[in-house]
Design a protein around this motif. Sequence first.
Motif, PDB file in Angstrom:
ATOM      1  N   ALA A  45      -8.095   0.345   1.090  1.00 35.22           N
ATOM      2  CA  ALA A  45      -7.356  -0.893   0.821  1.00 35.22           C
ATOM      3  C   ALA A  45      -8.314  -2.080   0.804  1.00 35.22           C
ATOM      4  O   ALA A  45      -8.213  -2.963  -0.048  1.00 35.22           O
ATOM      5  N   LEU A  46      -9.262  -2.097   1.748  1.00 31.55           N
ATOM      6  CA  LEU A  46     -10.226  -3.200   1.798  1.00 31.55           C
ATOM      7  C   LEU A  46     -11.076  -3.216   0.534  1.00 31.55           C
ATOM      8  O   LEU A  46     -11.303  -4.258  -0.081  1.00 31.55           O
ATOM      9  N   ARG A  47     -11.539  -2.038   0.140  1.00 29.89           N
ATOM     10  CA  ARG A  47     -12.439  -1.956  -1.016  1.00 29.89           C
ATOM     11  C   ARG A  47     -11.671  -2.116  -2.332  1.00 29.89           C
ATOM     12  O   ARG A  47     -12.024  -2.939  -3.164  1.00 29.89           O
ATOM     13  N   GLY A  48     -10.637  -1.314  -2.491  1.00 25.85           N
ATOM     14  CA  GLY A  48      -9.969  -1.224  -3.790  1.00 25.85           C
ATOM     15  C   GLY A  48      -8.998  -2.365  -4.044  1.00 25.85           C
ATOM     16  O   GLY A  48      -8.904  -2.864  -5.164  1.00 25.85           O
ATOM     17  N   GLU A  85     -12.658  -4.427  18.208  1.00 20.06           N
ATOM     18  CA  GLU A  85     -13.432  -3.213  18.502  1.00 20.06           C
ATOM     19  C   GLU A  85     -13.841  -2.516  17.210  1.00 20.06           C
ATOM     20  O   GLU A  85     -13.049  -2.470  16.254  1.00 20.06           O
ATOM     21  N   PRO A  86     -15.048  -1.948  17.175  1.00 20.33           N
ATOM     22  CA  PRO A  86     -15.443  -1.185  15.985  1.00 20.33           C
ATOM     23  C   PRO A  86     -14.495  -0.012  15.737  1.00 20.33           C
ATOM     24  O   PRO A  86     -14.048   0.652  16.689  1.00 20.33           O
ATOM     25  N   ALA A  87     -14.172   0.218  14.480  1.00 20.43           N
ATOM     26  CA  ALA A  87     -13.245   1.305  14.124  1.00 20.43           C
ATOM     27  C   ALA A  87     -13.683   1.897  12.791  1.00 20.43           C
ATOM     28  O   ALA A  87     -14.323   1.231  11.973  1.00 20.43           O
ATOM     29  N   ARG A  88     -13.321   3.168  12.594  1.00 21.29           N
ATOM     30  CA  ARG A  88     -13.606   3.841  11.327  1.00 21.29           C
ATOM     31  C   ARG A  88     -12.526   3.486  10.307  1.00 21.29           C
ATOM     32  O   ARG A  88     -11.362   3.885  10.457  1.00 21.29           O
ATOM     33  N   GLY A  89     -12.928   2.786   9.259  1.00 21.45           N
ATOM     34  CA  GLY A  89     -11.959   2.421   8.232  1.00 21.45           C
ATOM     35  C   GLY A  89     -11.408   3.616   7.485  1.00 21.45           C
ATOM     36  O   GLY A  89     -10.311   3.550   6.925  1.00 21.45           O
ATOM     37  N   CYS A  90     -12.166   4.730   7.485  1.00 26.89           N
ATOM     38  CA  CYS A  90     -11.690   5.921   6.753  1.00 26.89           C
ATOM     39  C   CYS A  90     -10.693   6.726   7.561  1.00 26.89           C
ATOM     40  O   CYS A  90     -10.019   7.591   7.007  1.00 26.89           O
ATOM     41  N   VAL A 127       0.827  -1.214   0.000  1.00 27.60           N
ATOM     42  CA  VAL A 127       0.000   0.000   0.000  1.00 27.60           C
ATOM     43  C   VAL A 127       0.856   1.256   0.000  1.00 27.60           C
ATOM     44  O   VAL A 127       2.004   1.248   0.457  1.00 27.60           O
ATOM     45  N   GLU A 128       0.237   2.325  -0.487  1.00 26.84           N
ATOM     46  CA  GLU A 128       0.871   3.642  -0.358  1.00 26.84           C
ATOM     47  C   GLU A 128       0.720   4.101   1.086  1.00 26.84           C
ATOM     48  O   GLU A 128      -0.263   3.750   1.742  1.00 26.84           O
ATOM     49  N   PRO A 129       1.659   4.906   1.572  1.00 22.97           N
ATOM     50  CA  PRO A 129       1.573   5.349   2.966  1.00 22.97           C
ATOM     51  C   PRO A 129       0.301   6.140   3.277  1.00 22.97           C
ATOM     52  O   PRO A 129      -0.180   6.140   4.403  1.00 22.97           O
ATOM     53  N   ARG A 130      -0.282   6.784   2.252  1.00 21.85           N
ATOM     54  CA  ARG A 130      -1.455   7.626   2.502  1.00 21.85           C
ATOM     55  C   ARG A 130      -2.767   6.853   2.364  1.00 21.85           C
ATOM     56  O   ARG A 130      -3.843   7.413   2.597  1.00 21.85           O
ATOM     57  N   GLN A 131      -2.699   5.593   1.950  1.00 20.05           N
ATOM     58  CA  GLN A 131      -3.939   4.867   1.666  1.00 20.05           C
ATOM     59  C   GLN A 131      -4.673   4.516   2.953  1.00 20.05           C
ATOM     60  O   GLN A 131      -4.077   4.035   3.919  1.00 20.05           O
ATOM     61  N   HIS A 160     -18.727   0.679   3.208  1.00 22.78           N
ATOM     62  CA  HIS A 160     -19.073   1.881   2.438  1.00 22.78           C
ATOM     63  C   HIS A 160     -18.296   3.095   2.926  1.00 22.78           C
ATOM     64  O   HIS A 160     -17.915   3.174   4.088  1.00 22.78           O
ATOM     65  N   LEU A 161     -18.100   4.020   2.021  1.00 21.63           N
ATOM     66  CA  LEU A 161     -17.466   5.292   2.370  1.00 21.63           C
ATOM     67  C   LEU A 161     -18.470   6.402   2.098  1.00 21.63           C
ATOM     68  O   LEU A 161     -18.933   6.557   0.963  1.00 21.63           O
TER      69      LEU A 161
END
Length: 162
Positions: free
Chosen positions: A28-31, A57-62, A19-23, A39-40
């Motif tokens: 990463a999960l979706r693309g 634990e629930p977390a924000r993927g974004c 992955v790119e450092p900014r991804q 969803h985003l």
Amino acid sequence: MKMHDLELSVNGQSVSLRVEPRQTLADALRGTLGLTGTHLGCEHGVCGACTIIVDGEPARGCLMLAVQAQGAEVITVEGVSPPTGLSPIQQAMREHHGLQCGFCTPGMVVVLHHLLSTNPDPTDDDIREAISGQLCRCTGYQGIMAAARAVVARRRHEIRDN
Ligand code: FES
Ligand code: FES
């Protein structure tokens, strides 16, 4: 750009990613992994559509960078769904009109799955707390609450009848 190699577990499978450092982890999960159930919406940590479970634990993927998931155990909405058919909360959402456009649904399913698997007998307040970080733009909250209550009620019956 310098790429990073990651090893993590996604829905119980070991995966390697470059992955790119900014991804973000959600991207990463979706693309990269094709797990488009996540969803985003806002991409700012506000709506909760991208919610996944990271190390229990629930977390924000974004809001997570993919590189932060090195060594983590990640569960997406695909991972809380059975191979065929629907999970109890998914079935209940279908029966109780817990979705309209469905955009918020994966995040709702993930947080309710987490609640129901960590709390054997949640109260209404527990359910409200669990979905308090999830925005439904269709304002379908009554149906979502009804679905979660139905799963809890069915569980109580099963415990009583056994
Ligand atoms: S897309 Fe992550 S919180 Fe909205
Ligand atoms: S069902 Fe449309 S955003 Fe929740």
